[in-house]
Design a protein around this motif. Structure first.
Motif, PDB file in Angstrom:
ATOM      1  N   VAL A   8       9.932  -8.141   5.813  1.00 47.94           N
ATOM      2  CA  VAL A   8       9.371  -8.656   6.978  1.00 47.94           C
ATOM      3  C   VAL A   8       8.299  -7.763   7.800  1.00 47.94           C
ATOM      4  CG1 VAL A   8      10.419  -9.105   9.360  1.00 47.94           C
ATOM      5  CG2 VAL A   8      11.983  -9.500   7.315  1.00 47.94           C
ATOM      6  N   GLU A   9       8.544  -6.686   7.386  1.00 44.87           N
ATOM      7  CA  GLU A   9       7.451  -5.681   8.405  1.00 44.87           C
ATOM      8  C   GLU A   9       5.977  -5.722   7.596  1.00 44.87           C
ATOM      9  OE1 GLU A   9      11.177  -2.834   9.542  1.00 44.87           O
ATOM     10  OE2 GLU A   9       9.752  -2.119   8.021  1.00 44.87           O
ATOM     11  N   CYS A  10       6.040  -6.087   6.441  1.00 41.82           N
ATOM     12  CA  CYS A  10       4.815  -5.502   5.649  1.00 41.82           C
ATOM     13  C   CYS A  10       3.644  -6.395   5.797  1.00 41.82           C
ATOM     14  CB  CYS A  10       5.066  -5.441   3.841  1.00 41.82           C
ATOM     15  SG  CYS A  10       5.483  -6.993   3.199  1.00 41.82           S
ATOM     16  N   HIS A  68       0.744  -1.121  -0.232  1.00 41.97           N
ATOM     17  CA  HIS A  68      -0.008   0.016  -0.177  1.00 41.97           C
ATOM     18  C   HIS A  68       1.047   1.348  -0.079  1.00 41.97           C
ATOM     19  CE1 HIS A  68      -3.401  -2.471   0.681  1.00 41.97           C
ATOM     20  NE2 HIS A  68      -3.073  -3.040   1.692  1.00 41.97           N
ATOM     21  N   ALA A  69       0.413   2.039  -0.451  1.00 42.15           N
ATOM     22  CA  ALA A  69       1.248   3.406  -0.901  1.00 42.15           C
ATOM     23  C   ALA A  69       1.751   3.973   0.760  1.00 42.15           C
ATOM     24  CB  ALA A  69       0.407   4.748  -1.201  1.00 42.15           C
ATOM     25  N   HIS A  70       0.933   3.857   1.690  1.00 41.40           N
ATOM     26  CA  HIS A  70       1.375   4.454   3.156  1.00 41.40           C
ATOM     27  C   HIS A  70       2.327   3.551   3.574  1.00 41.40           C
ATOM     28  CE1 HIS A  70      -1.584   1.695   4.074  1.00 41.40           C
ATOM     29  NE2 HIS A  70      -0.945   1.498   5.339  1.00 41.40           N
ATOM     30  N   GLN A  71       2.790   2.306   3.112  1.00 48.10           N
ATOM     31  CA  GLN A  71       3.649   1.424   4.032  1.00 48.10           C
ATOM     32  C   GLN A  71       4.776   1.764   3.909  1.00 48.10           C
ATOM     33  OE1 GLN A  71       1.776  -2.535   2.320  1.00 48.10           O
ATOM     34  NE2 GLN A  71       2.162  -3.194   4.156  1.00 48.10           N
ATOM     35  N   VAL A  72       5.406   2.483   2.489  1.00 52.78           N
ATOM     36  CA  VAL A  72       6.692   2.811   2.325  1.00 52.78           C
ATOM     37  C   VAL A  72       6.932   4.022   1.782  1.00 52.78           C
ATOM     38  CG1 VAL A  72       9.109   1.915   1.308  1.00 52.78           C
ATOM     39  CG2 VAL A  72       7.320   0.400   1.734  1.00 52.78           C
ATOM     40  N   PRO A  73       7.026   5.237   2.652  1.00 51.92           N
ATOM     41  CA  PRO A  73       7.181   6.431   2.275  1.00 51.92           C
ATOM     42  C   PRO A  73       8.207   6.735   1.290  1.00 51.92           C
ATOM     43  CG  PRO A  73       6.984   6.400   4.595  1.00 51.92           C
ATOM     44  CD  PRO A  73       7.275   5.043   4.220  1.00 51.92           C
ATOM     45  N   GLN A  74       8.257   7.533   0.305  1.00 50.83           N
ATOM     46  CA  GLN A  74       9.235   7.684  -0.698  1.00 50.83           C
ATOM     47  C   GLN A  74      10.375   8.139   0.017  1.00 50.83           C
ATOM     48  OE1 GLN A  74       9.383   7.427  -3.905  1.00 50.83           O
ATOM     49  NE2 GLN A  74       7.278   6.493  -3.993  1.00 50.83           N
ATOM     50  N   ASP A  75      10.510   8.806   0.992  1.00 49.70           N
ATOM     51  CA  ASP A  75      11.794   9.232   1.646  1.00 49.70           C
ATOM     52  C   ASP A  75      12.482   8.309   2.698  1.00 49.70           C
ATOM     53  OD1 ASP A  75       9.837   9.361   3.771  1.00 49.70           O
ATOM     54  OD2 ASP A  75      10.047  11.386   4.320  1.00 49.70           O
ATOM     55  N   ARG A  76      11.730   7.071   2.596  1.00 45.22           N
ATOM     56  CA  ARG A  76      12.387   5.709   3.363  1.00 45.22           C
ATOM     57  C   ARG A  76      13.480   5.371   2.558  1.00 45.22           C
ATOM     58  NH1 ARG A  76       9.962   0.518   6.602  1.00 45.22           N
ATOM     59  NH2 ARG A  76      11.880  -0.498   6.812  1.00 45.22           N
ATOM     60  N   LEU A  77      14.761   5.374   2.727  1.00 48.15           N
ATOM     61  CA  LEU A  77      15.835   5.176   2.095  1.00 48.15           C
ATOM     62  C   LEU A  77      16.027   3.744   2.196  1.00 48.15           C
ATOM     63  CD1 LEU A  77      17.925   8.293   2.151  1.00 48.15           C
ATOM     64  CD2 LEU A  77      16.337   7.670   0.438  1.00 48.15           C
ATOM     65  N   ASN A  78      16.433   3.279   3.443  1.00 48.64           N
ATOM     66  CA  ASN A  78      16.463   1.752   3.797  1.00 48.64           C
ATOM     67  C   ASN A  78      15.277   1.076   3.791  1.00 48.64           C
ATOM     68  OD1 ASN A  78      17.184  -0.843   4.820  1.00 48.64           O
ATOM     69  ND2 ASN A  78      19.043   0.277   5.949  1.00 48.64           N
ATOM     70  N   VAL A  79      15.425   0.267   2.791  1.00 49.98           N
ATOM     71  CA  VAL A  79      13.959  -0.648   2.734  1.00 49.98           C
ATOM     72  C   VAL A  79      14.264  -2.196   3.089  1.00 49.98           C
ATOM     73  CG1 VAL A  79      12.933   0.979   1.273  1.00 49.98           C
ATOM     74  CG2 VAL A  79      14.057  -0.837   0.117  1.00 49.98           C
ATOM     75  N   ALA A  91       6.826 -18.636  -1.560  1.00 43.85           N
ATOM     76  CA  ALA A  91       7.320 -17.764  -0.765  1.00 43.85           C
ATOM     77  C   ALA A  91       8.211 -16.497  -1.332  1.00 43.85           C
ATOM     78  CB  ALA A  91       8.047 -18.064   0.455  1.00 43.85           C
ATOM     79  N   PHE A  92       9.026 -17.269  -2.377  1.00 44.70           N
ATOM     80  CA  PHE A  92      10.097 -16.369  -2.888  1.00 44.70           C
ATOM     81  C   PHE A  92       9.293 -15.424  -4.142  1.00 44.70           C
ATOM     82  CE2 PHE A  92      13.360 -18.972  -0.729  1.00 44.70           C
ATOM     83  CZ  PHE A  92      14.303 -17.865  -0.472  1.00 44.70           C
ATOM     84  N   CYS A  93       8.429 -16.032  -4.517  1.00 47.32           N
ATOM     85  CA  CYS A  93       7.553 -15.238  -5.618  1.00 47.32           C
ATOM     86  C   CYS A  93       7.035 -14.129  -4.923  1.00 47.32           C
ATOM     87  CB  CYS A  93       6.506 -16.172  -6.392  1.00 47.32           C
ATOM     88  SG  CYS A  93       6.975 -17.331  -7.555  1.00 47.32           S
ATOM     89  N   LYS A  94       6.545 -14.086  -3.699  1.00 46.46           N
ATOM     90  CA  LYS A  94       5.825 -13.128  -2.770  1.00 46.46           C
ATOM     91  C   LYS A  94       6.914 -12.078  -2.497  1.00 46.46           C
ATOM     92  CE  LYS A  94       2.145 -15.123  -0.442  1.00 46.46           C
ATOM     93  NZ  LYS A  94       1.559 -15.503   0.934  1.00 46.46           N
ATOM     94  N   ARG A  95       8.303 -12.627  -2.050  1.00 40.34           N
ATOM     95  CA  ARG A  95       9.259 -11.587  -1.665  1.00 40.34           C
ATOM     96  C   ARG A  95       9.677 -10.826  -2.848  1.00 40.34           C
ATOM     97  NH1 ARG A  95      12.282 -12.432   4.021  1.00 40.34           N
ATOM     98  NH2 ARG A  95      13.411 -10.516   3.990  1.00 40.34           N
ATOM     99  N   ALA A  96      10.038 -11.854  -4.050  1.00 37.96           N
ATOM    100  CA  ALA A  96      10.315 -10.936  -5.279  1.00 37.96           C
ATOM    101  C   ALA A  96       9.462  -9.882  -5.559  1.00 37.96           C
ATOM    102  CB  ALA A  96      10.854 -11.771  -6.245  1.00 37.96           C
ATOM    103  N   ALA A  97       8.492 -10.205  -5.625  1.00 35.73           N
ATOM    104  CA  ALA A  97       7.184  -9.326  -5.997  1.00 35.73           C
ATOM    105  C   ALA A  97       7.279  -7.657  -5.054  1.00 35.73           C
ATOM    106  CB  ALA A  97       5.697  -9.615  -5.723  1.00 35.73           C
ATOM    107  N   ILE A  98       7.639  -8.105  -3.742  1.00 37.05           N
ATOM    108  CA  ILE A  98       7.871  -6.801  -2.594  1.00 37.05           C
ATOM    109  C   ILE A  98       9.101  -6.244  -3.291  1.00 37.05           C
ATOM    110  CG2 ILE A  98       8.329  -6.334  -0.606  1.00 37.05           C
ATOM    111  CD1 ILE A  98       6.756  -8.928   0.535  1.00 37.05           C
ATOM    112  N   ALA A  99      10.171  -6.910  -3.508  1.00 39.79           N
ATOM    113  CA  ALA A  99      11.520  -6.444  -3.689  1.00 39.79           C
ATOM    114  C   ALA A  99      11.423  -5.550  -5.077  1.00 39.79           C
ATOM    115  CB  ALA A  99      12.531  -7.467  -3.967  1.00 39.79           C
ATOM    116  N   GLN A 100      10.467  -5.905  -6.001  1.00 35.36           N
ATOM    117  CA  GLN A 100      10.275  -5.188  -7.253  1.00 35.36           C
ATOM    118  C   GLN A 100       9.681  -3.934  -6.907  1.00 35.36           C
ATOM    119  OE1 GLN A 100      10.906  -4.953 -10.262  1.00 35.36           O
ATOM    120  NE2 GLN A 100       9.311  -3.256 -10.726  1.00 35.36           N
ATOM    121  N   GLN A 101       8.729  -3.828  -5.900  1.00 36.13           N
ATOM    122  CA  GLN A 101       8.059  -2.461  -5.543  1.00 36.13           C
ATOM    123  C   GLN A 101       8.864  -1.597  -4.968  1.00 36.13           C
ATOM    124  OE1 GLN A 101       3.573  -3.579  -4.380  1.00 36.13           O
ATOM    125  NE2 GLN A 101       4.560  -5.484  -4.573  1.00 36.13           N
ATOM    126  N   LEU A 102       9.812  -2.279  -4.262  1.00 39.67           N
ATOM    127  CA  LEU A 102      10.839  -1.260  -3.645  1.00 39.67           C
ATOM    128  C   LEU A 102      11.753  -0.838  -4.179  1.00 39.67           C
ATOM    129  CD1 LEU A 102      11.068  -3.501  -0.363  1.00 39.67           C
ATOM    130  CD2 LEU A 102       9.699  -1.408  -0.376  1.00 39.67           C
TER     131      LEU A 102
END
Length: 598
Positions: free
Chosen positions: A64-66, A48-59, A101-112
């Motif tokens: 783990v948190e999402c 979700h847009a609010h989960q990772v603010p644009q100014d959060r540099l270290n993701v 599990a890795f498909c999910k985590r790769a999808a998260i990585a792509q968005q980050l």
């Protein structure tokens, strides 16, 4: 397939029809390719847009948190590749659930960090199901990578997917089954489940990763920094644990640079140890400096697992005529070792975090009873020799080939490729071209003769270290920087001599993560740059801008000594762990407990 995965119903494949008529072809292609990739990520796996603010540099900890992964899936993705294979063989996990599990985590990585190019999760899950059923029926494992998800760099051909290597002109040309790369075939026969491909710079010709199709791949430890290149998508994905094991290529540092920027272990082999046949290369036919395929992972054991699996497939028999018939060798590493150390190549002095990592490694090795001696790669009166030799060997027809391919879709030259663009447009010429005209085959032969002469000199110097090693034999490996940076700023990568030299000479090399940048320990000293490149790198340095990023070192070994170098690297890694505890990137809990340590 168990469960239901929901995908977007937006008609991404029709997106190009709604674009303005006068839009250039490259932009139309790029937008459609990005949309197609994004549509392959299920709705349930989107942040979700609010989960990772644009100014959060270290993701690095967002996966783990999402809350997208279950506790069991987090445990799987935090595990090492070697342990995962063992658990798959023991039936503690199924390949389907690990792949999911890795498909999910790769999808998260792509968005980050924007690390993926081709996404084929559904195919991967179907393949994992078939493997599970086969194992249940036969009780025989598929191979040494049984059931393990593995990601590949974009340049590897996988059936049904593109291998654009960053060009819009090469999009929408899916690979057929008989065109697949040999590494692709070997991975499948070894039991791996292929599930995604990762981003690269245009033509694989940069130390950071960006192109007109997919954009920029950022470093998950700091999204203002580069993930390296040309295997930068691979390094970013692995750092976020979106894959347990990945495969890249290296013709100038393209495995080691991204591995070092993202705190990974890697191996750049000598040409001929692992097959390269069937790759889509940015410089097809260029053989003055040969490309090599190498693994990247979060542990040295995983790097060795992949290397053994490939060699045990005996690729020299039918896969690749360039592969040397060298089976995997069991080596005995002596109890006491000697390491050479290079702190400065006399062109660009590494920044404080890199120097600290080298000195920290030296202290750890000496504390473990090993010897560390200084070693130089050039004499004081020829620091630019390597740079000029490398350019002469690489330059062949690179600029013209890039220009021709980009023009096919009216794609603009990428940022940072200005010199090559100017060469194509004849705005600038090299010093040799000004005097003698364009480079010829004779010029290439002359450069190769100089390379042979330099290789002999370095070989003699390496052998001569036995007189001062303190162990009665030559040094076992050379400890040195990968680059001057812990990680370069975006669009700021300008220097690769620390890695590309070993491609020119065809030595093997590994990377080892050592520590993380500290604003207290890595303060900027007064330093006057010796040339424009060095001056810019040092002027731009601020420890606050890179704080927390991994800092890695490179270990170089003799040509075709991969097994021995891995053994020596294991000794080095063990020495570092004994003085510094568990590295902070090893898992979520350990990372949180030791972020302040080196």
């Amino acid at each position: 397939m168990p469960g239901t995965i929901h995908y977007s119903t937006t008609p991404f494949h029709d997106l190009h029809l709604a674009l303005p008529k006068d839009i250039p072809p490259w932009k139309r292609i790029a937008q459609a390719k990005r949309a197609s990739r994004d549509a392959a990520i299920p709705l349930e796996w989107r942040l979700h847009a609010h989960q990772v603010p644009q100014d959060r540099l270290n993701v690095i900890d967002v996966p783990v948190e999402c809350g997208i992964l279950t506790a069991r899936e987090l445990a799987m993705t935090e595990d090492d590749a070697v342990a995962l294979v063992q658990k798959l063989v023991n039936r503690e996990y199924s390949s389907y659930e690990v792949t999911l599990a890795f498909c999910k985590r790769a999808a998260i990585a792509q968005q980050l960090v924007n690390c993926l190019t081709e996404v084929f999760f559904e195919r991967a899950l179907e393949a994992a199901q078939r493997l599970d059923a086969e194992y249940a029926a036969s009780d025989v494992t598929r191979g040494p990578l049984h059931g393990l998800p593995v990601s590949l760099k974009d340049c590897f051909h996988i059936s049904g997917t593109d291998a654009t290597i960053g060009y819009t002109a090469l999009a929408n040309q899916p690979t057929s089954h008989h065109e697949e790369s040999e590494i692709t075939r070997i991975m499948r026969e070894s039991g791996a489940i292929l599930f995604c491909k990762t981003n690269v710079p245009v033509a694989l010709m940069a130390g950071e990763t960006y192109n007109a199709i997919y954009g920029y791949t950022s470093n998950p430890y700091n999204r203002n920094l580069s993930s390296g290149g040309s295997s930068g998508g691979e390094s970013a994905l692995l750092a976020l644990r979106g894959a347990p094991l990945g495969v890249g290529t290296d013709v100038g540092g393209s495995v080691r640079i991204p591995a070092s920027f993202c705190g990974l272990y890697s191996l750049k082999p000598s040409f001929g140890r692992f097959p390269t046949y069937g790759l889509r290369d940015g410089l097809e036919g260029q053989e003055a400096v040969r490309n090599s395929v190498g693994p990247m992972a979060r542990s040295l054991k995983a790097v060795e697992l992949w290397s053994k699996a490939v060699v045990q497939s005996e690729p020299w028999i039918s896969a690749d005529h360039d592969c040397l018939p060298i089976p995997w060798r069991k080596v005995e590493v002596p109890q006491k070792l000697c390491f050479g150390i290079l702190l400065d190549d006399r062109i660009v002095k590494p920044l404080p975090p890199v120097t600290r990592a080298l000195l920290h490694t030296k202290a750890a090795l000496e504390a473990a009873g090993h010897t560390v001696i200084e070693f130089c790669i050039v004499s004081r009166d020829e620091p630019l020799f390597i740079d000029s030799l490398k350019f002469a060997l690489y330059r062949s027809a690179a600029a013209q080939l890039l220009g021709t391919t980009l023009a096919r879709t009216q794609e603009p030259w990428p940022r940072g490729y200005a010199m090559l663009e100017a060469m194509v447009q004849k705005k600038i010429l090299t010093t040799e071209e000004l005097v003698n005209g364009p480079a010829t085959v004779s010029d290439l032969w002359e450069a190769q003769a100089k390379r042979t002469e330099y290789a002999k000199r370095l070989q003699k110097a390496w052998t001569a270290t036995k007189d001062r090693s303190g162990i009665g034999r030559e040094m076992d490996a050379l400890l040195m920087p990968c680059t001057p940076w812990p990680a370069s700023p975006k669009y700021g990568f300008t220097y690769d001599n620390y890695t590309s030299l070993w491609n020119v000479l065809d030595y093997c090399a590994t990377t080892v993560p050592v520590c993380n940048v500290s604003s207290v320990k890595d303060v900027k000293p007064e330093y006057q740059g010796r040339n424009e490149i060095e001056k810019k790198i040092w002027d731009d340095y601020s420890p606050e801008a890179v704080v927390g990023c991994p800092v890695s070192i490179q270990l170089v070994g003799r040509r075709l000594h991969e097994e021995y170098l891995l053994g020596v690297t294991k000794v080095c890694d063990g020495a570092l762990r004994s003085v510094g505890g568990i590295p902070y990137w090893s898992d979520f809990k350990a990372r949180k407990a030791s972020e302040a340590r080196c």
